[in-house]
Each structure stands twice: as C-alpha cells, then as structure tokens.
Design an enzyme around this catalytic site. Sequence first.
Site, PDB file in Angstrom:
ATOM      1  N   GLU A  36      25.946   9.869   5.716  1.00 37.05           N
ATOM      2  CA  GLU A  36      26.745  10.554   6.585  1.00 37.05           C
ATOM      3  C   GLU A  36      26.993  11.872   6.079  1.00 37.05           C
ATOM      4  O   GLU A  36      27.668  11.749   4.875  1.00 37.05           O
ATOM      5  CB  GLU A  36      27.762   9.834   7.082  1.00 37.05           C
ATOM      6  CG  GLU A  36      28.654  10.814   8.069  1.00 37.05           C
ATOM      7  CD  GLU A  36      29.734  10.103   8.745  1.00 37.05           C
ATOM      8  OE1 GLU A  36      29.910   9.031   8.496  1.00 37.05           O
ATOM      9  OE2 GLU A  36      30.563  10.504   9.528  1.00 37.05           O
ATOM     10  N   ARG A 262      26.818  -3.827  -2.543  1.00 39.02           N
ATOM     11  CA  ARG A 262      27.267  -2.303  -3.124  1.00 39.02           C
ATOM     12  C   ARG A 262      27.419  -2.396  -4.487  1.00 39.02           C
ATOM     13  O   ARG A 262      27.854  -3.209  -5.091  1.00 39.02           O
ATOM     14  CB  ARG A 262      28.509  -1.839  -2.566  1.00 39.02           C
ATOM     15  CG  ARG A 262      28.835  -1.792  -1.247  1.00 39.02           C
ATOM     16  CD  ARG A 262      30.419  -1.454  -0.787  1.00 39.02           C
ATOM     17  NE  ARG A 262      30.611  -0.018  -0.982  1.00 39.02           N
ATOM     18  CZ  ARG A 262      30.526   0.859   0.093  1.00 39.02           C
ATOM     19  NH1 ARG A 262      29.916   0.788   1.050  1.00 39.02           N
ATOM     20  NH2 ARG A 262      30.681   2.011  -0.189  1.00 39.02           N
ATOM     21  N   LYS A 272      34.456   7.489  -0.254  1.00 40.53           N
ATOM     22  CA  LYS A 272      34.072   8.973  -0.166  1.00 40.53           C
ATOM     23  C   LYS A 272      35.747   9.520   0.232  1.00 40.53           C
ATOM     24  O   LYS A 272      35.940  10.816  -0.168  1.00 40.53           O
ATOM     25  CB  LYS A 272      33.258   9.245   0.888  1.00 40.53           C
ATOM     26  CG  LYS A 272      31.817   9.473   0.506  1.00 40.53           C
ATOM     27  CD  LYS A 272      30.881  10.072   1.494  1.00 40.53           C
ATOM     28  CE  LYS A 272      29.819   9.058   2.299  1.00 40.53           C
ATOM     29  NZ  LYS A 272      29.174   9.712   3.264  1.00 40.53           N
TER      30      LYS A 272
HETATM   31  P1  ATP Z   1      31.287   6.014   4.849  1.00 44.57           P
HETATM   32  O1  ATP Z   1      32.517   5.204   4.749  1.00 44.57           O
HETATM   33  O2  ATP Z   1      31.580   7.435   4.886  1.00 44.57           O
HETATM   34  O3  ATP Z   1      30.315   5.543   5.762  1.00 44.57           O
HETATM   35  P2  ATP Z   1      29.582   5.360   2.824  1.00 44.57           P
HETATM   36  O4  ATP Z   1      29.784   5.174   1.202  1.00 44.57           O
HETATM   37  O5  ATP Z   1      28.918   4.107   3.494  1.00 44.57           O
HETATM   38  O6  ATP Z   1      30.566   6.112   3.207  1.00 44.57           O
HETATM   39  P3  ATP Z   1      27.141   6.738   3.748  1.00 44.57           P
HETATM   40  O7  ATP Z   1      26.912   8.145   3.705  1.00 44.57           O
HETATM   41  O8  ATP Z   1      27.192   5.923   5.235  1.00 44.57           O
HETATM   42  O9  ATP Z   1      28.489   6.434   2.752  1.00 44.57           O
HETATM   43  O10 ATP Z   1      26.032   5.895   2.889  1.00 44.57           O
HETATM   44  C1  ATP Z   1      24.707   6.177   2.944  1.00 44.57           C
HETATM   45  C2  ATP Z   1      24.055   5.191   2.317  1.00 44.57           C
HETATM   46  O11 ATP Z   1      24.351   4.912   0.749  1.00 44.57           O
HETATM   47  C3  ATP Z   1      24.206   3.843   3.341  1.00 44.57           C
HETATM   48  O12 ATP Z   1      23.050   3.243   3.442  1.00 44.57           O
HETATM   49  C4  ATP Z   1      25.112   3.103   2.165  1.00 44.57           C
HETATM   50  O13 ATP Z   1      24.953   1.626   2.570  1.00 44.57           O
HETATM   51  C5  ATP Z   1      24.719   3.390   0.984  1.00 44.57           C
HETATM   52  N1  ATP Z   1      26.008   3.171   0.042  1.00 44.57           N
HETATM   53  C6  ATP Z   1      27.094   3.696   0.025  1.00 44.57           C
HETATM   54  N2  ATP Z   1      28.021   3.302  -0.917  1.00 44.57           N
HETATM   55  C7  ATP Z   1      27.313   2.436  -1.715  1.00 44.57           C
HETATM   56  C8  ATP Z   1      27.366   1.669  -2.877  1.00 44.57           C
HETATM   57  N3  ATP Z   1      28.493   1.825  -3.458  1.00 44.57           N
HETATM   58  N4  ATP Z   1      26.510   1.224  -3.217  1.00 44.57           N
HETATM   59  C9  ATP Z   1      25.061   1.177  -2.809  1.00 44.57           C
HETATM   60  N5  ATP Z   1      24.943   1.893  -1.778  1.00 44.57           N
HETATM   61  C10 ATP Z   1      25.672   2.536  -1.046  1.00 44.57           C
END
Ligand code: ATP
Length: 558
Positions: A36, A262, A272
Amino acid sequence: MSSDDNTPAPHFIRNIIENDLASGKHKAIVTRFPPEPNGYLHVGHAKSICLNFGLALDYRGKCNLRFDDTNPEKESEEYAQSIQDDVRWLGFQWDGAVRWASDYFDALYDYAIELIKQGKAYVDELSAEEMREFRGTLTEAGKNSPYRDRSAEENLDLFGRMRAGEFPDGAKVLRAKIDMASPNINMRDPAIYRIRRAHHIRTGDKWCIYPMYDYTHCISDALEHITHSLCTLEFEDHRPLYDWVLDNITIDCHPQQIEFSRLELQYTITSKRKLLQLVTEKRVSGWDDPRMPTIQGMRRRGYTPEGIREFTRRIGISKSDNLVDMSVLEGCIREDLEARAPRVMAVVKPLKVVITNFIEGETASREAGFHPNHPEFGSRVVPFSKEIWIEADDFSETPPPGWQRLVPGGEVRLRYSYVIKCDEVVKGADGQVAELRCSIDPDTLGKNPAGRKVKGVIHWLSAEHALPAEIRLYDRLFTVAEPDADKTRDFHEFLNPASLTVVHAWVESCVNQAAPETRYQFERLGYFCTDRRDHEPGGKLVFNRTVTLKDSWTKEQG
Ligand code: ATP
Ligand code: MG
C-alpha cells in the site's frame, strides 16, 4: 562475487510451487508484491520482495508490482515512487507496467453488482456502533442486520445511488452476505464497499465509494492470473473470505493464498504507522535516516542490496514467529562488504604524534593495495610526514593486561609503515595527553625489526595530507530488543538517546573524489559509506558508519 549466489534454501512455499509445476496445475508461476503506498518500505517488506520476486526468478515465472491503493486518504505519489525505487535498488524488476488496484475499480464494481444480483451482497445502514454490536464476539455469534434481506432490486438501486454520491460518507456500506454465525469473524458479512469522499491519487474524484482490501485483493490477484498469492500470517483468517469472493463471482482464475510469518527484527520496529510517527515527530531526520529500518534508511547507511538479499535467504520462510537477531543482518552486510569495499585509513578520535627523527627526503612513504585479496582494486601511496594522527584510544599510560598498542616507552607498528617508539608524552594544562613524541626505527619499513617482536599494528594518517571529514556513528535506534513488545509502555520510551554521534575525523586524501554512496572499510574501525544526501565529492566529506568490524580488538589483545 557476492555471497548470495548460494542456492536457495528450500521451504514450504517452494515445495508447493514445485508440486504445482510437476503436477501440471500451473505451467509457470505468477507472484505479486502488493504494497500500500502509505509509507516507505522497511526490512520486513524486503523479505516479502525477495520472496515474491526471488521465486519468480528461480522458477522463470513473473512477479507483478501492484499498489494496493484502496485507502485514498493515506496514500501518496511520493510513497509509490519510493517503493518502485526500493524494489529496483534491491535488484528486482516487475513484469510489465506497475499495476494498481485502482485499475480494477470498474471491474470490482461490476463484480459487486454480480454479487448483489445473486443475493450475495446487500446494502446495510446500521451505524458503525450497531454494526460492531451485531458482529458478535469470538465466543458469541453475530446477529443479522435488519437490512440483510433487502431484495436484489432494492440493493442494486441503493448501491447505484451510493456510487452516484446520494448518501453522506459512512451512511451505508455494501456487505457480502455470508454467515453472521461463522466462528470466523471475517466471514460475518464483511463490508466490501464504503462511502468515502476522498481524492484518490490515481482516480481523482471519479469515485466516492471505495472497495475494501479483502474484496479488492483477491479479485486483483485473479485478474492478474496470480498463481500463488503470498502474504503474512495475519491474513490466514482472511483466507476463507478470499476464497469465498472468488468462488461466488464469474472469474476464470483462483489463486492460492499462502501465508508465511512476518519478519520482526530486534532493536527496531516494523510498523509503518510507528515509523511514520518517528518521522513526523522528528525523532529521526526522515524516512531515509540511516538508523531507520526502512530500505531507504539501510541504503543510506551503506547496506548493500546483495547483503540484504542474503539476509532474507538466511532467515528463511516459515510459519513460525521469527524475531531475528540484529547480528544476523549485520553479519550479512559485513560479509558482503568484506570482499567489495576498498580499505583505507581514517582516524575518528585523533591524537597528534610528532616524529622526532623524521628526515625530509629520506623518510619514505609506502604504496599500499586497497584490498589484500583484490589486487585489481589498485593501490595508492600512504604518505608519511613529520606529524601524524593516531587514534587516541590506541595509546594508554595505564594499559590493561594484554595491551599491544602504544604505551610510554613502548613500540607499535604503523600500518603500511615504520615501527615507532613513544619517547615522550606531552600533556596540556588540563593534564590530558596532548601529543606524543615518537621516533621511528628506519630499518622497519616493510620488514620486521631486528632482535625483537612488535605485535601491535595501528592505523594512522599523515596530518599534512589527511582530509577533514564528518563521520556519523550510528548505534541502535532502541535500547531494548523488543521496543514494541510491552503493550503497556510506549515505544518512544525506548528510543536510544545516543543512537547518533557525529565526529570530526580525518580520512586519507585518496577518498576525496568519492561519489555519494561509495563504500570503504576504514581499517580497524568498520565499514563506512559516503552519505547520499550531504556528501560532496571534493568538498564536504560525510561518511556514515554502516557496521563495525567484528571483534576488531580481540585479535590484537589476545
Ligand atoms: P499496513 O499496516 O499499512 O498494511 P503492511 O506492513 O502490511 O502495513 P503493506 O504495504 O500492506 O504493508 O505490505 C506489502 C506486503 O509486504 C504485504 O504482502 C505484507 O504481507 C508484506 N509485509 C509487510 N510487513 C512485513 C514483514 N514484517 N515481514 C514480511 N512481510 C511483510
Ligand atoms: Mg498490509
């Protein structure tokens, strides 16, 4: 050659893919990375990027970059741009054009109509509070909304009017009609569209209703013919909804959602929202502050894409929680820089040494290679002169046991140069050591002194030739390994007040023209990188400490 040419570690997602290819379920795989654009990417996203793009490379498939832009208020072009830069910097390229969930807004709307016509979606107008009440709890079933049994005609009419802007924000939602008694709360008639008058970075003011993430994501995946939709574990409970939507609309593709855990990294945070807080509250200098766990921060600090990729390979992919030790990341960076960074000398805490028996024209300088294992890196002359800088910490009047560096009356070797002896310690009015007077043994240039052993080797610089430089020494951003763990305490409490120290140091003149983002090993001190923003070649020299050298002192003391 970098260390990440190692064969990929097997993991359960690879097994699934290999089975799907072997069975003919798929001829080739298509993955996607779906951020996002509401912030900068961090080290956790790097894991997801390396997984999705890495699998596509390994199995000769494709990986899309798709922005999940369904929350217009929080999203920006700046974030979208930085995300593309980060993916490319990490060494990956998405298939075709960048994709946006908003590209599918028309299709998503049409699928919603299809659900309504089948009696599988309805317009609800419970207030947010009533909606919460009706939803039930983990142990208690929810209750049907009084609007649940509206006719398809009525729903079509209301949904069309939602789109036309006839109702205020939040007045109505479109909900999937699934099961208010489901043990999975995500299946209790989740909202799939909401009214929100917000300007969207791509579609402007065309829409005043926006689809919800869970509804958008599965359909976007299917429209792109994604084969394996990889996401983090918190989406496991959303998978039944992912499947329900695709099973109830007319679409020719049904990707498999697979969850993995994660990445959590010690001494840092990977939320974020909290990283944004650090930026807006000016706890750090920006998203790319070298202390930030963002990809831009790691880049500015001097981390290499190869090192980060190797890190994600080493931590692996699984379904169990993984709080990774910072030393794993630092170790990967260090190993990568070991082979690729030229080695020069710098002095961060200078102490002046006057060479009392220096003879102009006779006391020689020596040439030194930039890397012991890479003669192709070339060499430079390390100039010697009457006054030199050594590291204040390399001299001690009261040395601890095992000390091999300089002491009054003792000897030490200057790297690439002579053995010096400390004949006199000059103190300032404050009683502190102000300067040393030393003599060289002229017969020790490039050879061992006769009749005695000198074990210690220290780095140094000719005072007349050295250039001033600003060096930024970074420490961990937080004082505890899990700043986010204790829900009763705020992560701000654990910010490390000493995470940045700026020193006015000296560096070898051969680094003068280094471009921004040039990496060096400063011998015995660590790996450093010229700052992307503030360093000026031939002007103000600014270095960031990327990572220290492992156990730089133990070897000399042992
Ligand atoms: P938000 O809370 O804004 O949704 P988010 O960290 O999930 O934050 P996204 O932009 O939705 O952010 O994440 C993009 C991709 O990165 C998603 O597929 C998410 O699962 C993956 N991702 C985010 N944080 C992690 C993490 N700590 N480890 C592994 N993958 C991650
Ligand atoms: Mg997310």
